[in-house]
Structures are given as structure tokens and as C-alpha cells.
Design a protein around this motif. Structure first.
Motif, mmCIF file in Angstrom:
data_model
loop_
_atom_site.group_PDB
_atom_site.id
_atom_site.type_symbol
_atom_site.label_atom_id
_atom_site.label_comp_id
_atom_site.label_asym_id
_atom_site.label_seq_id
_atom_site.Cartn_x
_atom_site.Cartn_y
_atom_site.Cartn_z
ATOM 1 N N ALA A 299 -3.138 2.280 -3.605
ATOM 2 C CA ALA A 299 -2.828 3.653 -3.187
ATOM 3 C C ALA A 299 -3.725 4.003 -2.013
ATOM 4 C CB ALA A 299 -3.076 4.630 -4.329
ATOM 5 N N LEU A 300 -3.128 4.607 -0.982
ATOM 6 C CA LEU A 300 -3.891 5.133 0.151
ATOM 7 C C LEU A 300 -3.341 6.523 0.431
ATOM 8 C CD1 LEU A 300 -5.850 5.043 2.518
ATOM 9 C CD2 LEU A 300 -4.099 3.821 3.840
ATOM 10 N N SER A 301 -4.106 7.544 0.031
ATOM 11 C CA SER A 301 -3.539 8.886 0.035
ATOM 12 C C SER A 301 -4.559 9.934 0.436
ATOM 13 C CB SER A 301 -3.006 9.214 -1.368
ATOM 14 O OG SER A 301 -2.294 10.424 -1.375
ATOM 15 N N ASN A 302 -4.076 10.927 1.198
ATOM 16 C CA ASN A 302 -4.870 12.125 1.441
ATOM 17 C C ASN A 302 -4.782 12.995 0.199
ATOM 18 O OD1 ASN A 302 -5.413 11.205 3.995
ATOM 19 N ND2 ASN A 302 -4.036 12.617 5.035
ATOM 20 N N PHE A 303 -5.902 13.112 -0.498
ATOM 21 C CA PHE A 303 -5.905 13.762 -1.806
ATOM 22 C C PHE A 303 -7.322 14.247 -2.070
ATOM 23 C CE2 PHE A 303 -2.251 12.925 -4.782
ATOM 24 C CZ PHE A 303 -2.497 13.950 -5.680
ATOM 25 N N GLY A 304 -7.459 15.429 -2.647
ATOM 26 C CA GLY A 304 -8.772 15.935 -3.009
ATOM 27 C C GLY A 304 -9.338 15.244 -4.237
ATOM 28 N N VAL A 305 -10.630 15.359 -4.407
ATOM 29 C CA VAL A 305 -11.281 14.737 -5.570
ATOM 30 C C VAL A 305 -10.781 15.368 -6.865
ATOM 31 C CG1 VAL A 305 -13.488 14.344 -6.729
ATOM 32 C CG2 VAL A 305 -13.322 14.125 -4.231
ATOM 33 N N GLN A 306 -10.867 16.685 -6.960
ATOM 34 C CA GLN A 306 -10.478 17.357 -8.204
ATOM 35 C C GLN A 306 -8.960 17.336 -8.406
ATOM 36 O OE1 GLN A 306 -12.576 18.900 -5.870
ATOM 37 N NE2 GLN A 306 -14.424 18.244 -6.962
ATOM 38 N N THR A 307 -8.190 17.462 -7.321
ATOM 39 C CA THR A 307 -6.740 17.440 -7.484
ATOM 40 C C THR A 307 -6.259 16.061 -7.904
ATOM 41 O OG1 THR A 307 -6.559 17.161 -5.075
ATOM 42 C CG2 THR A 307 -6.232 19.371 -5.968
ATOM 43 N N PHE A 308 -6.911 15.018 -7.426
ATOM 44 C CA PHE A 308 -6.533 13.679 -7.866
ATOM 45 C C PHE A 308 -6.810 13.504 -9.360
ATOM 46 C CE2 PHE A 308 -6.959 9.098 -8.490
ATOM 47 C CZ PHE A 308 -5.813 8.645 -7.866
ATOM 48 N N GLU A 309 -7.903 14.040 -9.816
ATOM 49 C CA GLU A 309 -8.214 13.955 -11.252
ATOM 50 C C GLU A 309 -7.140 14.666 -12.074
ATOM 51 O OE1 GLU A 309 -12.107 15.624 -11.471
ATOM 52 O OE2 GLU A 309 -13.106 13.827 -10.711
ATOM 53 N N VAL B 96 0.858 -1.186 0.000
ATOM 54 C CA VAL B 96 0.000 0.000 0.000
ATOM 55 C C VAL B 96 0.892 1.233 0.000
ATOM 56 C CG1 VAL B 96 -1.913 1.179 1.133
ATOM 57 C CG2 VAL B 96 -1.673 -1.322 1.359
ATOM 58 N N PHE B 97 0.751 2.055 -1.022
ATOM 59 C CA PHE B 97 1.574 3.248 -1.194
ATOM 60 C C PHE B 97 0.806 4.505 -0.838
ATOM 61 C CE2 PHE B 97 3.641 0.287 -4.062
ATOM 62 C CZ PHE B 97 4.976 0.676 -4.115
ATOM 63 N N ASP B 98 1.386 5.336 0.023
ATOM 64 C CA ASP B 98 1.008 6.735 0.038
ATOM 65 C C ASP B 98 1.486 7.338 -1.291
ATOM 66 O OD1 ASP B 98 0.298 9.338 0.898
ATOM 67 O OD2 ASP B 98 2.286 9.644 1.769
ATOM 68 N N ILE B 99 0.960 8.498 -1.656
ATOM 69 C CA ILE B 99 1.379 9.121 -2.916
ATOM 70 C C ILE B 99 2.295 10.320 -2.675
ATOM 71 C CG2 ILE B 99 0.600 10.353 -4.978
ATOM 72 C CD1 ILE B 99 -1.859 8.548 -5.023
ATOM 73 N N GLY B 100 1.830 11.325 -1.926
ATOM 74 C CA GLY B 100 2.621 12.526 -1.715
ATOM 75 C C GLY B 100 3.890 12.254 -0.931
ATOM 76 N N ASN B 101 5.019 12.618 -1.498
ATOM 77 C CA ASN B 101 6.359 12.419 -0.941
ATOM 78 C C ASN B 101 6.768 10.959 -0.855
ATOM 79 O OD1 ASN B 101 7.067 15.130 -0.711
ATOM 80 N ND2 ASN B 101 6.001 15.325 1.249
ATOM 81 N N VAL B 102 6.039 10.096 -1.548
ATOM 82 C CA VAL B 102 6.446 8.705 -1.746
ATOM 83 C C VAL B 102 6.578 8.428 -3.239
ATOM 84 C CG1 VAL B 102 5.797 6.275 -1.445
ATOM 85 C CG2 VAL B 102 5.446 7.894 0.432
ATOM 86 N N LEU B 103 5.556 8.806 -4.006
ATOM 87 C CA LEU B 103 5.573 8.609 -5.454
ATOM 88 C C LEU B 103 5.705 9.915 -6.233
ATOM 89 C CD1 LEU B 103 2.874 5.836 -5.522
ATOM 90 C CD2 LEU B 103 5.196 5.556 -6.403
ATOM 91 N N ILE B 104 5.251 11.003 -5.639
ATOM 92 C CA ILE B 104 5.472 12.324 -6.225
ATOM 93 C C ILE B 104 5.884 13.264 -5.094
ATOM 94 C CG2 ILE B 104 3.793 11.996 -8.088
ATOM 95 C CD1 ILE B 104 1.850 13.795 -6.521
#
Length: 206
Positions: free
Chosen positions: A106-116, A7-15
């Protein structure tokens, strides 16, 4: 317990996610420090991560803080620059795991529109087997509810999940539920952990 999914976080792990760095370059360090000292910009962003509409939230915050309105609007208009660039080594690890048939979530704190927006900019966002995005779920890490929702949806035992995140509080919350965890600082550390767990060979983790 055998690891059945990573399970990957995204911010500061993948971007990379570093608003301060962006604003240092865009408006200068002194102006950035003044703005971040006076305003809770990360709190503004957290509302988006909880599901508030990205554009409406940013523009309302700018209207409420006219002294910094022009700078706040940059958070909206140039958002992808706040979330750049990709961490290429981490992306290679994700793809190597999937080539082996290891499910990757993916398990990430991310907004709906920003994720898009990010999904359009980073094609690898579509490569996860499952995606758990806080804005869509209405709950953020490190709330226990978000981890429980992942467990319920994927159907895997908590101890079979290996979760990597750059924030210690998010890691601690997962560990409390029995997940295996890796506190991400650099992709090389994650690579070594994946090799040690037998999920990748050393040559595949470079």
C-alpha cells in the motif's frame, strides 16, 4: 521488466473517498458548495496526511471557521463515512494476487489516526505485505521522496513495481522514477491489466 510487486493506492482504488458526496447527503448540496468554495478543506486534510494530528487539526480548523464549525466537526465525527464503502472488486484483486504469492504494497496519502480507524473498519488493510502511509512517513505523493523511500525499503528495482493510483499526478511521479503504472479509473481496468501482465488469470480477476 518482470513485475515483482503490485503497489496499491487506497483512496478511490480500494475504498471510496468522496467528502463532497458525504456532505451533499449530510448538509445539502447548496451548503456543501458554499463551504467548499470558501474553505480549503482538502488542504486541511492534506495537513493530516502529512502527519498532523487528525482530531487537533480538524477541531482547530472548525474553531478558525465558526460559520461552518458544525459541518467541519462532521469531518471528524463521521470520518469513516467519507471513506466508504470498500471497492469490493479491487479488494478481490488484492487477495487474488496475494494467493498467487505476488507481494502487494500500500502506498497512500493517509493520516496516522485516520489510518488506524480505517484499519479497524476494513480488515483487508492488514493484508498488505508492506504499507507506506504518508502520515507515518511525513511526506505525501506526488513528492519524489515518498517513492524513493518505497524503493529503499522494499529493495526492488523501480521497473519491477506496478503502481495503481486514481490521480494522474501521482502516477506521473512514479513513472518518472521508472515504475510501471496503471491509472485507476475502475477495477475492471485494473483487472484487465493484471491479466495482461500474466499476474492473474481472467477467471481470477472477475
Amino acid at each position: 521488466m518482470t513485475i515483482e510487486a503490485v503497489v496499491f493506492d487506497i483512496g478511490n482504488v480500494l475504498i471510496h473517498w468522496n467528502p463532497e458526496r458525504f456532505f451533499d447527503e449530510a448538509v445539502g448540496e447548496a451548503r456543501r458548495r458554499e463551504m467548499f468554495d470558501k474553505l480549503d478543506l482538502h488542504g486541511m486534510n492534506e495537513r493530516v496526511d502529512r502527519g498532523a494530528h487528525f482530531g487537533e487539526t480538524i477541531m482547530a480548523f472548525a474553531a478558525d471557521n465558526p460559520e461552518f464549525a458544525d459541518e467541519i466537526v462532521l469531518w471528524h465525527d463521521r470520518w469513516i463515512e467519507l471513506a466508504s464503502p470498500a471497492i469490493d472488486h479491487s479488494v478481490r484483486l488484492l487477495r487474488a494476487l496475494r494467493r498467487h504469492g505476488t507481494p502487494c504494497f500500500a502506498l497512500s496519502n493517509f493520516g496516522v489516526q485516520t489510518f488506524e480507524m480505517a484499519e479497524m473498519h476494513y480488515p483487508f488493510f492488514k493484508e498488505f505485505d508492506r504499507r507506506y502511509i504518508s502520515g507515518q512517513m511525513g511526506v505525501i505523493k506526488p513528492s519524489p521522496e515518498i517513492y524513493a523511500a518505497v524503493e529503499a525499503d522494499c529493495g526492488l528495482p523501480p521497473g519491477s513495481l506496478l503502481f495503481t493510483d486514481d490521480r494522474a499526478d501521482n502516477i506521473a511521479a512514479a513513472e518518472e522514477r521508472g515504475w510501471q503504472v496503471h491509472h485507476f479509473t475502475r477495477p475492471e481496468g485494473l483487472a484487465r491489466r493484471l491479466v495482461r501482465e500474466g499476474l492473474l488469470k481472467a477467471s481470477e480477476a472477475e
